[in-house]
Design a protein around this motif. Structure first.
Motif, PDB file in Angstrom:
ATOM      1  N   PRO A 224       0.795  -1.237   0.000  1.00  0.00           N
ATOM      2  CA  PRO A 224       0.000   0.000   0.000  1.00  0.00           C
ATOM      3  C   PRO A 224       0.824   1.281   0.000  1.00  0.00           C
ATOM      4  O   PRO A 224       0.341   2.320  -0.452  1.00  0.00           O
ATOM      5  CB  PRO A 224      -0.825  -0.123   1.288  1.00  0.00           C
ATOM      6  N   TRP A 227       0.970   2.604  -3.605  1.00  0.00           N
ATOM      7  CA  TRP A 227      -0.255   2.667  -4.394  1.00  0.00           C
ATOM      8  C   TRP A 227      -0.448   4.080  -4.911  1.00  0.00           C
ATOM      9  O   TRP A 227      -0.394   5.046  -4.142  1.00  0.00           O
ATOM     10  CB  TRP A 227      -1.467   2.301  -3.552  1.00  0.00           C
ATOM     11  N   PRO A 231      -5.122  -0.012  -4.982  1.00  0.00           N
ATOM     12  CA  PRO A 231      -4.418  -1.231  -5.407  1.00  0.00           C
ATOM     13  C   PRO A 231      -4.432  -1.439  -6.909  1.00  0.00           C
ATOM     14  O   PRO A 231      -3.584  -2.166  -7.437  1.00  0.00           O
ATOM     15  CB  PRO A 231      -5.162  -2.347  -4.664  1.00  0.00           C
ATOM     16  N   GLY A 234      -1.088  -0.248  -8.116  1.00  0.00           N
ATOM     17  CA  GLY A 234      -0.008  -0.630  -7.224  1.00  0.00           C
ATOM     18  C   GLY A 234       1.267  -0.923  -8.002  1.00  0.00           C
ATOM     19  O   GLY A 234       1.240  -1.199  -9.204  1.00  0.00           O
TER      20      GLY A 234
END
Length: 244
Positions: A224, A227, A231, A234
């Motif tokens: 995370p 990100w 996601p 990501g």
């Protein structure tokens, strides 16, 4: 705070400032989120849906800004620690921008050299120019071991086997064509010495294709902290060691 001879305070040294990645993206994301929230107050039939959409877009803006301003820096600190550098390596950073990875690497190379290349596009990073990178290196106290060049990743001006490590942080995907992106990866491998490390962070579909193209390397999602809004954007790390 230290003082000069007339007892007036000396200015504190400026910390490096790395700017915002693709600054137009969070600007548009935040504007769209704000517009949805404002519209929700006027459009009662879709109030809940508009409020939810606005909240998601504004949350994505916050996540994006955290990643570009702090999250990616922490992750690269970790990844460079795990690279187990001796401290005398020559490292090349492709698409170095204002030096976030380049300077963090240089901190670990007291007897080495960190070289960055870029075409200095302001669309890819705010305030992107070589002077900003060198000023950040000076602020971090590593100017003596940092150099930058204006160069195309697909045609690097370095000899074969010139570097012990090649890094790239979310830069290769900015090259428009797949063939040119693969040339950039080939160039990264060319300038690596045998046994050298390649560390490329990019969006998952891109990183997977780079690994397939060179036929080696491991892929690992970076979580995370990397990100860009969620996601769905990501970042994955490709780590490869040149065998021949």
């Amino acid at each position: 705070m230290s003082k000069n001879r007339d007892d007036s305070p000396l200015p504190r040294p400026r910390r490096p400032r790395y700017g915002v990645d693709a600054p137009a993206f969070p600007a548009v994301l935040g504007a769209a989120g704000t517009a949805c929230c404002l519209a929700a107050g006027r459009w009662r039939p879709r109030r809940n849906a508009m409020t939810a959409a606005g909240a998601v877009l504004l949350a994505g803006t916050g996540i994006y800004l955290h990643t570009t301003l702090r999250g990616k820096l922490r992750i690269w600190e970790r990844e460079l620690d795990q690279a187990d550098l001796r401290g005398d390596e020559r490292l090349l950073d492709l698409g170095c921008g204002r030096g976030a990875v380049l300077i963090e690497a240089a901190r670990r190379l007291p007897a080495g050299r960190a070289v960055g290349v870029d075409l200095w596009s302001g669309e890819d990073q705010s305030g992107n120019r070589p002077q900003a990178t060198l000023a950040n290196a000076a602020a971090a106290g590593v100017a003596d071991r940092v150099a930058v060049h204006t160069a195309d990743m697909t045609a690097l001006p370095f000899a074969d086997g010139s570097f012990d490590v090649v890094t790239s942080a979310l830069a290769i995907h900015n090259i428009p064509s797949p063939q040119a992106r693969y040339r950039a990866v080939d160039e990264a491998m060319r300038v690596l010495r045998p046994g050298g490390q390649l560390l490329v962070a990019d969006f998952w579909p891109m990183a997977r294709k780079y690994a397939a193209h060179i036929g080696q390397g491991t892929l690992r999602t970076l979580g995370p902290g990397y990100w860009y809004s969620g996601p769905w954007l990501g970042v994955t790390l490709l780590h490869a060691v040149k065998t021949t």
